[in-house]
Write an enzyme that holds these catalytic residues in place. Sequence first.
Site, PDB file in Angstrom:
ATOM      1  NE  ARG A 282      -1.882  -1.863   3.173  1.00 16.42           N
ATOM      2  CZ  ARG A 282      -2.175  -2.175   4.412  1.00 16.42           C
ATOM      3  NH1 ARG A 282      -3.352  -1.939   4.893  1.00 16.42           N
ATOM      4  NH2 ARG A 282      -1.259  -2.726   5.186  1.00 16.42           N
TER       5      ARG A 282
ATOM      6  CG  ASP B 291      -1.043 -12.464   3.685  1.00 17.52           C
ATOM      7  OD1 ASP B 291      -0.757 -11.260   3.750  1.00 17.52           O
ATOM      8  OD2 ASP B 291      -1.300 -13.154   4.696  1.00 17.52           O
TER       9      ASP B 291
ATOM     10  CE1 TYR C 169      -3.347 -12.756  11.992  1.00 17.82           C
ATOM     11  CE2 TYR C 169      -1.186 -13.765  11.669  1.00 17.82           C
ATOM     12  CZ  TYR C 169      -1.973 -12.639  11.860  1.00 17.82           C
ATOM     13  OH  TYR C 169      -1.387 -11.409  11.908  1.00 17.82           O
TER      14      TYR C 169
HETATM   15  O1  CP3 Z   1       5.994  -6.763   0.061  1.00 16.11           O
HETATM   16  C1  CP3 Z   1       5.964  -7.810   0.704  1.00 16.11           C
HETATM   17  O2  CP3 Z   1       6.541  -7.921   1.801  1.00 16.11           O
HETATM   18  C2  CP3 Z   1       5.309  -9.023   0.098  1.00 16.11           C
HETATM   19  C3  CP3 Z   1       3.937  -9.200   0.422  1.00 16.11           C
HETATM   20  C4  CP3 Z   1       3.497  -9.595   1.816  1.00 16.11           C
HETATM   21  C5  CP3 Z   1       2.176  -9.356   2.254  1.00 16.11           C
HETATM   22  N1  CP3 Z   1       1.999  -9.959   3.446  1.00 16.11           N
HETATM   23  C6  CP3 Z   1       1.173  -8.614   1.493  1.00 16.11           C
HETATM   24  C7  CP3 Z   1       0.062  -7.983   2.221  1.00 16.11           C
HETATM   25  C8  CP3 Z   1       4.147 -10.297   2.842  1.00 16.11           C
HETATM   26  C9  CP3 Z   1       5.588 -10.773   2.945  1.00 16.11           C
HETATM   27  C10 CP3 Z   1       3.175 -10.527   3.855  1.00 16.11           C
HETATM   28  C11 CP3 Z   1       3.457 -11.291   5.071  1.00 16.11           C
HETATM   29  C12 CP3 Z   1       2.484 -11.281   6.169  1.00 16.11           C
HETATM   30  N2  CP3 Z   1       1.122 -11.310   6.098  1.00 16.11           N
HETATM   31  C13 CP3 Z   1       2.836 -11.345   7.528  1.00 16.11           C
HETATM   32  C14 CP3 Z   1       4.243 -11.435   8.060  1.00 16.11           C
HETATM   33  C15 CP3 Z   1       4.958 -10.145   8.013  1.00 16.11           C
HETATM   34  C16 CP3 Z   1       4.503  -9.147   9.035  1.00 16.11           C
HETATM   35  O3  CP3 Z   1       4.150  -8.037   8.594  1.00 16.11           O
HETATM   36  O4  CP3 Z   1       4.516  -9.439  10.218  1.00 16.11           O
HETATM   37  C17 CP3 Z   1       1.650 -11.341   8.275  1.00 16.11           C
HETATM   38  C18 CP3 Z   1       1.534 -11.376   9.790  1.00 16.11           C
HETATM   39  C19 CP3 Z   1       0.576 -11.339   7.350  1.00 16.11           C
HETATM   40  C20 CP3 Z   1      -0.876 -11.392   7.643  1.00 16.11           C
HETATM   41  C21 CP3 Z   1      -1.539 -10.150   7.207  1.00 16.11           C
HETATM   42  N3  CP3 Z   1      -1.749  -9.816   5.889  1.00 16.11           N
HETATM   43  C22 CP3 Z   1      -2.087  -9.143   8.015  1.00 16.11           C
HETATM   44  C23 CP3 Z   1      -2.069  -9.124   9.533  1.00 16.11           C
HETATM   45  C24 CP3 Z   1      -2.618  -8.173   7.166  1.00 16.11           C
HETATM   46  C25 CP3 Z   1      -3.408  -6.962   7.568  1.00 16.11           C
HETATM   47  C26 CP3 Z   1      -2.521  -5.900   8.070  1.00 16.11           C
HETATM   48  C27 CP3 Z   1      -2.019  -5.095   6.924  1.00 16.11           C
HETATM   49  O5  CP3 Z   1      -0.803  -4.946   6.788  1.00 16.11           O
HETATM   50  O6  CP3 Z   1      -2.863  -4.635   6.172  1.00 16.11           O
HETATM   51  C28 CP3 Z   1      -2.348  -8.586   5.834  1.00 16.11           C
HETATM   52  C29 CP3 Z   1      -2.716  -7.870   4.612  1.00 16.11           C
HETATM   53  C30 CP3 Z   1      -1.666  -7.646   3.581  1.00 16.11           C
HETATM   54  N4  CP3 Z   1      -0.708  -8.519   3.229  1.00 16.11           N
HETATM   55  C31 CP3 Z   1      -1.559  -6.481   2.793  1.00 16.11           C
HETATM   56  C32 CP3 Z   1      -0.481  -6.688   1.928  1.00 16.11           C
HETATM   57  C33 CP3 Z   1       0.015  -5.782   0.848  1.00 16.11           C
HETATM   58  C34 CP3 Z   1      -2.488  -5.287   2.827  1.00 16.11           C
HETATM   59  C35 CP3 Z   1      -3.779  -5.682   2.255  1.00 16.11           C
HETATM   60  C36 CP3 Z   1      -4.304  -4.685   1.262  1.00 16.11           C
HETATM   61  O7  CP3 Z   1      -3.697  -4.469   0.215  1.00 16.11           O
HETATM   62  O8  CP3 Z   1      -5.364  -4.173   1.566  1.00 16.11           O
END
Ligand code: CP3
Length: 348
Positions: free
Chosen positions: A33, A79, A156
Amino acid sequence: MSDSPLKNDLLLRTIRGEKTERTPVWLMRQAGRILPEYRAVRAKLSGFVELVKTPERAAEVTIQPVDILDVDAAIIFSDILVIPEAMGLPYEMVESRGPVFPRTVRSASDIDRLKVADISDDLAYTPEAIKLVKKELDGRVPLIGFAGAPWTIFAYMIEGSGSKTFSKARAMLYQQPELADRLLQMITESTIRYLRAQIEAGADVVQIFDSWAGILPPIHFERFSLRYIRQICEAIHQVPITVFAKGAYASISQIGQLDCATVGIDWNTDIRHARSKIGAEKVLQGNLDPAALYADFGEIQQATRQMLDTFGAERHIANLGHGVYPDISPDHVRCFINEVKEYSSKLR
Ligand code: CP3
């Protein structure tokens, strides 16, 4: 697998412990984002889950930060929660709330309904996206694959959403440890298969994210998290592994003993302390405070220099101490990246 030689292999040379002309840099959550270009692609689809499952679009947003921010590595857009889905527990991504699981795991019969993920049946979209990215990158930078650590995935699946305490997941470790182990073992096997498929498709490095390591007491971290991460490290030898266990300060020496090349450290960890506990061999990745990118350019540069001075010129991959916050301006991210490049070349 793509065999085009890498034009920028700084990350891989650093991971091998070689002396390099400067420190490589990328950001956790760089594909996301912070970039308006990402939001534009996502807006054309029904939402996050569809984006993850559409290899052409996932490949496109994976490459955006390489083009726009000039980072030294791409990380595949996906993800960690694709693993529960492939095991039979689907997730939804709810705007401004995060992931939600309509069904969760509470009992042995809930686990009976799950399976070890079959990657070619249920998770082919990520390796497919990796192939497209490798082709399109054509060796510009290496590609990082990833998965969640079994404990974080388990948290989760039991809790059903994010949580400050993950009380339901943590309760299970005390009340039904055998059940917890059963599920953790299924997640571990699914993850090994998944990482192998990512590597076969072309991932040059893989990272394991244990985002919720820090809520466990050390004895549970070692018993319910590290033990399964160790299994993964022992099963994967084709490419270097990075282990990032956020908040696992008390177990940092044990993390240093894993069969992995790189250890990610968060911004609460003292760099010298981490180096002394982990030893001289491993590469360290991190660890600028993600909030430091809210500061003005001068302060970002200063904080970045201080971090680079403390890590030293070798065996360091510059990154933040956790994912970049979504409301950080890309100009501030670029300031961090440029400063790593400029200042670290002077450190040689
Ligand atoms: O750029 C990158 O790092 C690659 C993409 C990536 C995403 N999630 C995309 C994403 C990676 C490596 C992850 C890992 C991930 N996902 C983790 C471990 C890393 C960390 O941040 O601790 C975890 C715990 C998740 C689970 C997850 N996914 C959560 C808790 C959330 C909501 C919180 C948030 O950041 O919005 C997501 C959503 C998510 N995953 C988004 C993205 C780009 C945002 C969603 C959107 O585009 O609306």
